[in-house]
Design an enzyme around this catalytic site. Sequence first.
Site, PDB file in Angstrom:
ATOM      1  N   SER A   1      51.235  62.360  59.212  1.00  0.00           N
ATOM      2  CA  SER A   1      50.974  60.949  59.443  1.00  0.00           C
ATOM      3  C   SER A   1      51.357  60.613  60.880  1.00  0.00           C
ATOM      4  O   SER A   1      51.818  61.471  61.626  1.00  0.00           O
ATOM      5  CB  SER A   1      51.778  60.115  58.447  1.00  0.00           C
ATOM      6  OG  SER A   1      51.524  58.752  58.620  1.00  0.00           O
TER       7      SER A   1
ATOM      8  N   LYS B   1      41.681  53.291  64.978  1.00  0.00           N
ATOM      9  CA  LYS B   1      42.270  53.804  63.735  1.00  0.00           C
ATOM     10  C   LYS B   1      41.330  53.433  62.588  1.00  0.00           C
ATOM     11  O   LYS B   1      41.375  52.325  62.053  1.00  0.00           O
ATOM     12  CB  LYS B   1      43.669  53.243  63.504  1.00  0.00           C
ATOM     13  CG  LYS B   1      44.401  53.901  62.346  1.00  0.00           C
ATOM     14  CD  LYS B   1      45.829  53.392  62.235  1.00  0.00           C
ATOM     15  CE  LYS B   1      46.573  54.132  61.128  1.00  0.00           C
ATOM     16  NZ  LYS B   1      45.939  53.966  59.807  1.00  0.00           N
TER      17      LYS B   1
ATOM     18  N   CYS C   1      41.841  22.730  29.839  1.00  0.00           N
ATOM     19  CA  CYS C   1      41.049  23.799  30.454  1.00  0.00           C
ATOM     20  C   CYS C   1      39.707  23.252  30.933  1.00  0.00           C
ATOM     21  O   CYS C   1      38.992  22.602  30.160  1.00  0.00           O
ATOM     22  CB  CYS C   1      40.837  24.923  29.440  1.00  0.00           C
ATOM     23  SG  CYS C   1      39.740  26.232  30.002  1.00  0.00           S
TER      24      CYS C   1
ATOM     25  N   CYS D   1      45.394  28.694  29.522  1.00  0.00           N
ATOM     26  CA  CYS D   1      44.569  27.987  28.553  1.00  0.00           C
ATOM     27  C   CYS D   1      44.934  28.492  27.165  1.00  0.00           C
ATOM     28  O   CYS D   1      45.045  29.704  26.945  1.00  0.00           O
ATOM     29  CB  CYS D   1      43.091  28.244  28.836  1.00  0.00           C
ATOM     30  SG  CYS D   1      41.986  27.780  27.491  1.00  0.00           S
TER      31      CYS D   1
ATOM     32  N   CYS E   1      37.601  29.753  24.155  1.00  0.00           N
ATOM     33  CA  CYS E   1      37.299  29.575  25.576  1.00  0.00           C
ATOM     34  C   CYS E   1      36.277  30.595  26.060  1.00  0.00           C
ATOM     35  O   CYS E   1      36.478  31.810  25.919  1.00  0.00           O
ATOM     36  CB  CYS E   1      38.577  29.684  26.399  1.00  0.00           C
ATOM     37  SG  CYS E   1      38.328  29.371  28.151  1.00  0.00           S
TER      38      CYS E   1
END
EC number: 6.5.1.2
Length: 697
Positions: free
Chosen positions: A85, A125, A438, A456, A462
């Site tokens: 690295s 990079k 809701c 909710c 729903c």
Amino acid sequence: MAGQAGQAAQRVAALRNEIEQHNVRYYVHDDPSVSDAEYDALMRELIQLETDHPELVTPESPTQRVGAAPLAAFGSVRHAVPMLSLGNAFDPDEVQAFDRRVGDTLRGAGLLRVDQQPEYFCELKLDGLAISLRYEDGVLVQAATRGDGQTGEDVTANVRTIRAVPLRLKGAAPRVLEVRGEVLMNRAEFDRLNRSQAARDEKVFVNPRNAAAGSLRQLDPRITAQRPLRFFAYSWGEVHGLPGRQTALFDEPAPGAREESTLPRDTHGAMLDWLAELGLPVNTRHNRRAVGAEGLLAFYEQVGRERPGLPYDIDGVVYKVNSLPAQKVLGFVARAPRFALAHKFPAEEATTRLLDIEVQVGRTGAITPVARLQPVFVGGVTVTNATLHNEDEVRRKDVRIGDTVTVRRAGDVIPEVVGPVPGKRPADAREFVMPVSCPVCGSAIERPEDEAIARCTGGLFCAAQRKQTLLHAAGRKALDIDGLGEKLIDQLVDSGRVKSLADLYSLNAFELAALERMGKKSADNLVAAIDRARTPSLGRLLFALGIRHVGETTARDVARHFGSIETIMDADEEALAGAPDVGPVVAGSIRRFFAEPHNREIIDLLKAQGVHPVPEAGPQGNTLAGKTFVLTGTMPNWTRDEATRHILAAGGKVSGSVSKKTAYVVAGEEAGSKLAKAQELGVTVLDEDGLKALLGV
């Protein structure tokens, strides 16, 4: 002092563990769990602690290696020269410090005059996946990912499908040449790929890096061949056997080479030119030379200005000492070269006006405030919406409708509102108020104590939660409706055929057979599976409802305790808390669920469709009643689910962690830390045969 040393050791251990977990997510699963900035901060803290306490440095520390071990799905490749690295810089002071270290070292070695500054080669990079290509006598013979820097994954078959990668080099190639570079995907090609994926109802990718990594690491090279991958070379590993010109300017580009390398050029820039002459793609658009820290910072600022117009993503720039003999003198530390530095960009930010704050209902009912923004260009894309996470975050940041706000693409991916711009709040700015119902189904919104997320309560009703609710209910541990998977549920909901769990039971084979990828036989089988699910055990039905905090075991315990769905629906929190292992949190969750009229309506509709749960069978005997089991490793015959079912049927419980309360640990092959913990605590350990004997099976 001893106390401080102990605290440092504890913090080092915690940091190493956290960094390794993030490494696995990033390098192995291509699914980063934190932003680059957060990861870099953890690594910098660990480096500083190890610098202050060198006695704590170990070969296993993340500072001594890169990434995580490769997956077993691909063959392993040992890098002859480690793929290291780079050290990171985040501000001008760190770049200037790097330049001073380089200059002092090279002057001390007689490679620079006192009045001379180092020359660097500057590159972009690229934000993709690092790989190594191995050519022998000019022919591509192997390709590998970085992996942990020492060992990577063999992706030769996939890399051969990338058109930018030459299968044979041009001209007089060396006997052995390892080329390091980046696989990536242009943003425009990434957008086209995602549109194509969405049109085929397949997974879309989060960003170009994710798409490139996922495409390269496909087990089927034919899939990789269809993906618009690109490759740019930026370095090299082994170089041996150059025909006609042998020089020894650079013995080893990194520790670990098998024999002395010979290179044809004496600068990094000239080496990249040589790679290009061999037919390898080199990203020359922005590569340039610079002198001293002033030149490096000028390059960084110029690239930052031009970054939005680039066709691909970058997350910084890279500076390398240009002279190869100077690189050799500077050498390496354990995980990075001393002659190179990555200068990272901060997450991109811009300011715009916050037009409104609306709430979005997630698939599990989570209510998330979303900022609607005046369009602003950030991080290479136009942003019109940004997350505000939750109600507490809105309050903490003091963001109001009408504010001029700072928007950041966190990790260059997810847009978020950082906060208001001081001094620009208009007189009519309005505070956000969380709605009480809701916006999708009208059910009540509730926020449990000690939780940041409001939800909710209309889970079964729903529409925003419908697909996830159905998928959960059809699962093997719930109603066990074989053949009802995610894609079929998508079709049923999107076509309007199924609007609730009860609607499943009105489906017929004729209408199912008309759906995509469904023939008569598949439709008949699905109808039969749905019919079988009309008489589930009460525990399975309760689990299928998807009540928050109610898992498979809790659902079974509650079902055994109350005996009928009607009794459970009418029980108050005190009565619910009287069931085995049901505390106030679970009791409150069940009570809130059945207090929502829409959910009670779905239960009535299920009954009308002939769904009649049978009472939960009691334990076969009471010898194991209440005993806690932990499963670890792989058993020869039983799956974990099978073992769990037998244990539960005998009145036992199954936990995911070992404690003093654990009665038995069942250990199969490759048992891990749970087995060691059991032995430490003196918990009885069984194999599969021992478990069967205990259960009398």
